[in-house]
Design an enzyme around this catalytic site. Sequence first.
Site, PDB file in Angstrom:
ATOM      1  N   TRP A 114       0.840  -1.204   0.000  1.00 22.31           N
ATOM      2  CA  TRP A 114       0.000   0.000   0.000  1.00 22.31           C
ATOM      3  C   TRP A 114       0.872   1.250   0.000  1.00 22.31           C
ATOM      4  CZ3 TRP A 114      -0.289   4.140   3.353  1.00 22.31           C
ATOM      5  CH2 TRP A 114      -1.386   4.986   3.210  1.00 22.31           C
ATOM      6  N   HIS A 115       2.024   1.171   0.675  1.00 16.28           N
ATOM      7  CA  HIS A 115       2.881   2.341   0.794  1.00 16.28           C
ATOM      8  C   HIS A 115       3.571   2.711  -0.503  1.00 16.28           C
ATOM      9  CE1 HIS A 115       2.366   1.791   5.142  1.00 16.28           C
ATOM     10  NE2 HIS A 115       2.776   3.040   5.259  1.00 16.28           N
ATOM     11  N   GLY A 116       3.742   1.781  -1.390  1.00 15.88           N
ATOM     12  CA  GLY A 116       4.406   2.148  -2.633  1.00 15.88           C
ATOM     13  C   GLY A 116       4.684   0.960  -3.525  1.00 15.88           C
TER      14      GLY A 116
END
Length: 477
Positions: free
Chosen positions: A325-327
């Site tokens: 989700w973060h990247g």
Amino acid sequence: MLFNSIAFLIFLPIVFILYWRVFNKNYKYQNMLLLAASFYFYGCWDWRFLFLLIFSIGLDYFSGIQIENSKTKKMATFWLTLSIAINLGFLGFFKYYNFFIENFAELLSSFGFGVNMWVLKVILPVGISFYTFHGLSYVIDVYKKRIPAERNYVDYAVFVSYFPLLVAGPIERATHLLPQIQRKRSFDYEKAKDGMAQILWGFFKKMVIADNCAPIVNEIFNNYHTESASNLVLGAVLFAFQIYGDFSGYSDIALGTSRLFGLELLKNFSFPYFSRDIAEFWRRWHISLSSWFRDYLYIPLGGSKGGLWMKIRNTFIIFLVSGFWHGANWTFIIWGGLNALFFLPLLIAEKNRHNLEVVAMGKIIPSFREVFSILMTFTLTCFAWIFFRSESVSDAIGFIKGIFNKSLFSFPTEFRLVLSGLIIFMLVIEWWNRTHDYGLKIQDRKPWVQSVIYIIVAFLILNFANFGSNEFIYFQF
């Protein structure tokens, strides 16, 4: 528009005055003002992506009504699936398309097939991960009958696009924020004062701590192959404080700003670096995201109800998905996997629900065991942060390899005495107020103590803040 910009310092008072002096007769007018202000706030980044935000709002607003109006479970499931598919489709296209295409091309080339793949050359829409999750939680909650479908478009649009939380959270729930939007708000001086204190503390953490750590962190991580081992350790530690000051600082500004308008947002941080184990850390770091994955992914997968292997599987799924989700980079996935590994011994020993109370409750100084546990947890966290910060997996591995040599015992040349003092000041203030919602909440102290501390913090901001309007780290997510 950045919180730490002159534009925001002009924008906020104007909206505040209009909200309480012009539109205060009717909360519906206040909601219209908040929606207009939120669209303007978001449009300042790139007005073209405002259409994507409006489409996302309309999609989930319409889907929620269709889900509620469905005569059969099958039809309700169809509308839920359609909404989730379109939401994740847009998120995947803008955020993950290049990642999958590039990795697929590398896979083919490893088998001897040379291919030229079309990659997406467009910036990531600011806040897309956050407002997408707002919409997803809403349609799922309507489907699960936790909340009725919202028929007022303005109210729903404010819930999704409310400017304090729009671009970097916290990730709100309709069950929490919508009822507040739909009732009359009265100005409360004490809440406004509390909100201003939290905004002040957020500015301190962002502009004094995070933005002064950033140049040193960038220098060390960008040139890790020539830095001493002691500098590399310093870089990892400073990044831990940079990302904490940056992200929790944003959350403090967001929560404080919202309190000025009579709306309470979900708490997003609770002094995570005072945690005694990784499980406690994740109960205190980015709380709104952790709880979102718990409620909408971990529990539907079976949570902790199954056997040990199911618990382990679900734990790894939630941490790996959180990392992704973060990247769109393998570094974030490995970061998530490392945290899962750190969490695993606690899960197996059934100690992941220990340390639920505030550390050293009722004491000024923690015990030796508590200090040791905090330092060990912080060390593991810093190690994982190396992958989070690095541009590639090879860079992270090279960074870690560079730590293990004799220069580890040399004095770090990038050490800054003033910055270290400012970090210690932040930790002391937060330790002092660790039983409260945020570091500068000192309302149970004498008024003169409050005033003195507020003046000191303001003085430190004026003298040591980086006024370069640096973006917040989590804007890229």
